[in-house]
Design a protein around this motif. Structure first.
Motif, PDB file in Angstrom:
ATOM      1  N   TRP A 143       0.817  -1.272  -0.219  1.00 29.09           N
ATOM      2  CA  TRP A 143      -0.135  -0.120  -0.050  1.00 29.09           C
ATOM      3  C   TRP A 143       0.817   1.237  -0.127  1.00 29.09           C
ATOM      4  O   TRP A 143       0.373   2.244   0.489  1.00 29.09           O
ATOM      5  CB  TRP A 143      -0.979  -0.104   1.029  1.00 29.09           C
ATOM      6  N   TRP A 144       2.126   0.920  -0.562  1.00 30.62           N
ATOM      7  CA  TRP A 144       2.961   2.407  -0.478  1.00 30.62           C
ATOM      8  C   TRP A 144       3.111   2.735  -1.768  1.00 30.62           C
ATOM      9  O   TRP A 144       3.719   2.761  -2.840  1.00 30.62           O
ATOM     10  CB  TRP A 144       4.309   1.695  -0.328  1.00 30.62           C
ATOM     11  N   GLU A 175       6.028   7.188   1.557  1.00 31.03           N
ATOM     12  CA  GLU A 175       5.986   5.601   1.168  1.00 31.03           C
ATOM     13  C   GLU A 175       6.347   5.214  -0.102  1.00 31.03           C
ATOM     14  O   GLU A 175       7.068   4.195  -0.050  1.00 31.03           O
ATOM     15  CB  GLU A 175       4.581   5.095   1.497  1.00 31.03           C
ATOM     16  N   GLY A 202      -3.372   4.317   3.699  1.00 34.40           N
ATOM     17  CA  GLY A 202      -2.360   4.225   4.809  1.00 34.40           C
ATOM     18  C   GLY A 202      -2.910   2.888   5.549  1.00 34.40           C
ATOM     19  O   GLY A 202      -3.934   2.288   5.670  1.00 34.40           O
ATOM     20  N   ALA A 203      -1.940   2.093   5.827  1.00 37.09           N
ATOM     21  CA  ALA A 203      -2.145   0.955   6.775  1.00 37.09           C
ATOM     22  C   ALA A 203      -2.892  -0.111   6.167  1.00 37.09           C
ATOM     23  O   ALA A 203      -3.425  -1.067   6.803  1.00 37.09           O
ATOM     24  CB  ALA A 203      -2.628   1.150   8.091  1.00 37.09           C
ATOM     25  N   GLN A 253       2.948  -7.588   1.071  1.00 36.72           N
ATOM     26  CA  GLN A 253       3.559  -6.770   2.189  1.00 36.72           C
ATOM     27  C   GLN A 253       2.436  -7.381   3.655  1.00 36.72           C
ATOM     28  O   GLN A 253       1.432  -7.332   3.115  1.00 36.72           O
ATOM     29  CB  GLN A 253       3.187  -5.247   2.171  1.00 36.72           C
ATOM     30  N   HIS A 255       2.551  -7.838   7.953  1.00 39.09           N
ATOM     31  CA  HIS A 255       3.073  -7.326   9.281  1.00 39.09           C
ATOM     32  C   HIS A 255       3.513  -8.473  10.109  1.00 39.09           C
ATOM     33  O   HIS A 255       2.656  -9.547  10.192  1.00 39.09           O
ATOM     34  CB  HIS A 255       1.913  -6.368  10.193  1.00 39.09           C
ATOM     35  N   TRP A 264      -8.039   4.036  11.411  1.00 39.82           N
ATOM     36  CA  TRP A 264      -6.948   3.242  11.778  1.00 39.82           C
ATOM     37  C   TRP A 264      -5.912   4.047  12.562  1.00 39.82           C
ATOM     38  O   TRP A 264      -5.299   3.712  13.668  1.00 39.82           O
ATOM     39  CB  TRP A 264      -6.199   2.624  10.543  1.00 39.82           C
ATOM     40  N   TRP A 316      -3.364   9.405   6.519  1.00 44.50           N
ATOM     41  CA  TRP A 316      -2.644  10.059   7.424  1.00 44.50           C
ATOM     42  C   TRP A 316      -1.827  11.202   7.055  1.00 44.50           C
ATOM     43  O   TRP A 316      -1.539  11.867   7.836  1.00 44.50           O
ATOM     44  CB  TRP A 316      -1.724   8.799   8.164  1.00 44.50           C
ATOM     45  N   TRP A 363       6.952   6.163   9.934  1.00 44.23           N
ATOM     46  CA  TRP A 363       6.916   6.855   8.475  1.00 44.23           C
ATOM     47  C   TRP A 363       6.444   8.338   8.133  1.00 44.23           C
ATOM     48  O   TRP A 363       6.964   8.806   7.218  1.00 44.23           O
ATOM     49  CB  TRP A 363       5.872   5.964   7.751  1.00 44.23           C
ATOM     50  N   LEU A 421       6.189  -2.442  15.044  1.00 48.95           N
ATOM     51  CA  LEU A 421       5.485  -3.159  13.664  1.00 48.95           C
ATOM     52  C   LEU A 421       6.557  -3.316  12.919  1.00 48.95           C
ATOM     53  O   LEU A 421       7.566  -2.454  12.888  1.00 48.95           O
ATOM     54  CB  LEU A 421       4.302  -2.464  13.186  1.00 48.95           C
ATOM     55  N   ASP A 462       6.935  -4.402   8.652  1.00 52.34           N
ATOM     56  CA  ASP A 462       6.550  -4.755   7.308  1.00 52.34           C
ATOM     57  C   ASP A 462       7.290  -5.891   6.999  1.00 52.34           C
ATOM     58  O   ASP A 462       8.692  -5.997   7.169  1.00 52.34           O
ATOM     59  CB  ASP A 462       6.489  -3.675   6.165  1.00 52.34           C
ATOM     60  N   HIS A 490      -1.378  -2.293  13.215  1.00 47.14           N
ATOM     61  CA  HIS A 490      -0.494  -2.451  12.385  1.00 47.14           C
ATOM     62  C   HIS A 490      -0.177  -3.975  12.610  1.00 47.14           C
ATOM     63  O   HIS A 490       1.128  -4.429  12.380  1.00 47.14           O
ATOM     64  CB  HIS A 490       0.775  -1.773  12.205  1.00 47.14           C
TER      65      HIS A 490
HETATM   66  C1  GAL Z   1       1.612   0.479   8.236  1.00 41.65           C
HETATM   67  C2  GAL Z   1       3.061  -0.048   7.465  1.00 41.65           C
HETATM   68  C3  GAL Z   1       3.731   1.080   7.414  1.00 41.65           C
HETATM   69  C4  GAL Z   1       3.232   2.175   6.488  1.00 41.65           C
HETATM   70  C5  GAL Z   1       1.844   2.714   7.528  1.00 41.65           C
HETATM   71  C6  GAL Z   1       0.902   3.579   6.798  1.00 41.65           C
HETATM   72  O1  GAL Z   1       0.683  -0.468   8.209  1.00 41.65           O
HETATM   73  O2  GAL Z   1       3.490  -1.023   8.273  1.00 41.65           O
HETATM   74  O3  GAL Z   1       4.961   0.569   6.733  1.00 41.65           O
HETATM   75  O4  GAL Z   1       2.897   2.246   5.412  1.00 41.65           O
HETATM   76  O5  GAL Z   1       1.157   1.448   7.598  1.00 41.65           O
HETATM   77  O6  GAL Z   1       0.478   3.316   5.548  1.00 41.65           O
END
Ligand code: GAL
Length: 432
Positions: free
Chosen positions: A51-52, A57, A85-86, A108, A110, A211, A268, A288, A319, A321, A391
């Motif tokens: 999700w980057w 990201e 995000g997340a 990806q 967690h 989230w 975010w 991040w 957390l 990745d 996460h």
């Molecule tokens: C988390 C992820 C991070 C960052 C964040 C915001 O879940 O582990 O690498 O991408 O979301 O998107």
């Protein structure tokens, strides 16, 4: 971010070959992969799901892809990123793709409970050989490997470690409000928010969608329960109706009274941008956030500050990745080379420099990283570790989803007794 992205790209160019070590596949359904497979490389397309998709990201992912493109020229990296995000949008798409027998070559996840969902659902393959090839516990912390292991097999390669319990601040806004000390606990922090508000900032604290609220709430739970009390919540019989949880819910309600209005799906970056722009004093976000400040050309120190969420000093809300090899991946050999690259010291440096996180490996020198990441590396070594709810480290996807529904409902109702009842019910339903 531009400066850091350039650092990552320049670094990538100077690398020796680190990936592309898997034997070429005997046959691959991926178009042209088998016929064009070069010696020493798997070749073909490697579809990677994350999700980057945007901003800082994406810059992190781009850092890795640059190394992959340099070292593994015979591969075509296919970017399957889904914004949000997340993984707020990505996880549903991933679940559907896995269900429909259409997995990416790598996705990806967690480290911790969330990854174990995929393992138990038999959706990912062991990657013990990749981890062994990288140096296993000689280069990865054993407690991290344990989170990736089920019944003796390791199912993913960690790319990084993020810290979730960080308050990001605007120093000029705090100075104007006369806030000079880091608050020791949530009550002291609330008192500072009152000062910031009195100085003319209508919403001292920013939040985003659900989230981000779950993440804020988890840090308040850590502050009020302590790391051991917090960790006990995820064990069978964990008491979500305790006085400590009630205190955290009351604190959380007060924190929200200082925050902006948010909708469920708000991402975010705007919450960090408001702090960067001096429209708010505080945001609780994973690290991040560093990539977003950098993207806005903000400097650590003069333009932004940070401290652990008050009451969580000495705790690293953790957390990581971690990338998988899904069952039925079309280019499994290519995916393994991608994983080997992610797990290499060079790949971790390129990625984490841009992402704001710290390497999962222990042999990447701290001196290669800027000030914030150096402090996070030190904290990870010396602090107590707490697993993140939002996460995927502490709870399964299903439990996270139930907690998120409860937090979302609370955002509308502000009914503390109902939130506690919902959290108790979620634990009863989901705790192992
Ligand atoms: C988390 C992820 C991070 C960052 C964040 C915001 O879940 O582990 O690498 O991408 O979301 O998107």
């Amino acid at each position: 971010m531009r400066a850091k992205a350039l650092v990552a790209v320049a670094f990538a160019a100077a690398l020796t070959l680190v990936g592309c070590s898997s034997p070429a596949p005997a046959a691959s359904p991926s178009a042209g992969a088998a016929s064009s497979a070069p010696a020493g490389g798997a070749g073909g397309e490697v579809g990677v799901f994350t999700w980057w998709a945007d901003g800082g990201e994406k810059a992190g992912l781009d850092g890795l892809v640059a190394v992959f493109g340099t070292d593994c020229k015979d591969f075509k990296f296919v970017n399957g990123a889904v914004a949000g995000g997340a993984g707020s949008n990505a996880k549903a798409k991933l679940a559907a793709d896995l269900q429909n027998g259409n997995p990416p070559d790598s996705f990806q996840g967690h480290a911790g409970a969330e990854l174990q969902d995929y393992i138990r659902a038999d959706q990912v393959e062991p990657v013990n050989d990749v981890i062994e090839g990288l140096g296993a516990s000689k280069v990865f912390p054993q407690n991290l490997l344990d989170l990736l292991t089920v019944q003796g097999n390791i199912y993913s390669v960690p790319s990084n470690i993020h810290r979730a319990n960080v308050v990001w601040t605007n120093p000029a806004v705090l100075q104007k409000a006369g806030v000079t000390e880091v608050p020791a606990d949530i009550d002291a922090w609330l008192a500072d928010m009152a000062k910031v508000k009195a100085s003319g900032v209508s919403t001292p604290l920013t939040i985003g969608g659900t989230w981000t609220q779950v993440q804020l709430f988890e840090t308040v739970l850590i502050a009020d329960l302590g790391v051991d009390g917090y960790t006990a919540l995820f064990k069978s019989g964990g008491d979500w109706g305790s006085d400590g949880v009630k205190k955290a819910v009351a604190h959380y309600a007060k924190l929200l009274s200082y925050a902006n209005t948010a909708s469920d799906g708000d991402d975010w970056p705007p919450a960090i941008d408001a702090v960067a722009a001096g429209k708010a004093a505080y945001n609780v976000m994973g690290d991040w956030a560093v990539a977003e400040f950098t993207l806005k050309n903000k400097q650590d120190g003069p333009d932004y500050g940070y401290f652990p969420v008050p009451g969580t000093d000495g705790v690293f809300d953790f957390l990581a990745d971690s990338f998988t090899l899904p069952k039925g991946a079309k280019n499994a050999a290519g995916a393994k080379d991608w994983l080997a690259l992610i797990g290499s010291a060079e790949g971790q440096k390129a990625f984490n420099l841009a992402k704001g996180s710290i390497p999962a490996r222990t042999d990447v020198p701290a001196s290669d990283f800027p000030k914030y990441q150096q402090s996070a590396m030190e904290a990870f070594k010396t602090n107590k570790i707490a697993p993140s709810i939002a996460h995927g480290a502490a709870v399964s996807l299903a439990w996270n989803s139930d907690i998120s529904s409860a937090i979302s409902k609370f955002y509308g109702s502000k009914d503390q007794a109902t939130l506690i009842a919902d959290l108790v019910a979620a634990a009863k339903k989901n705790a192992a």
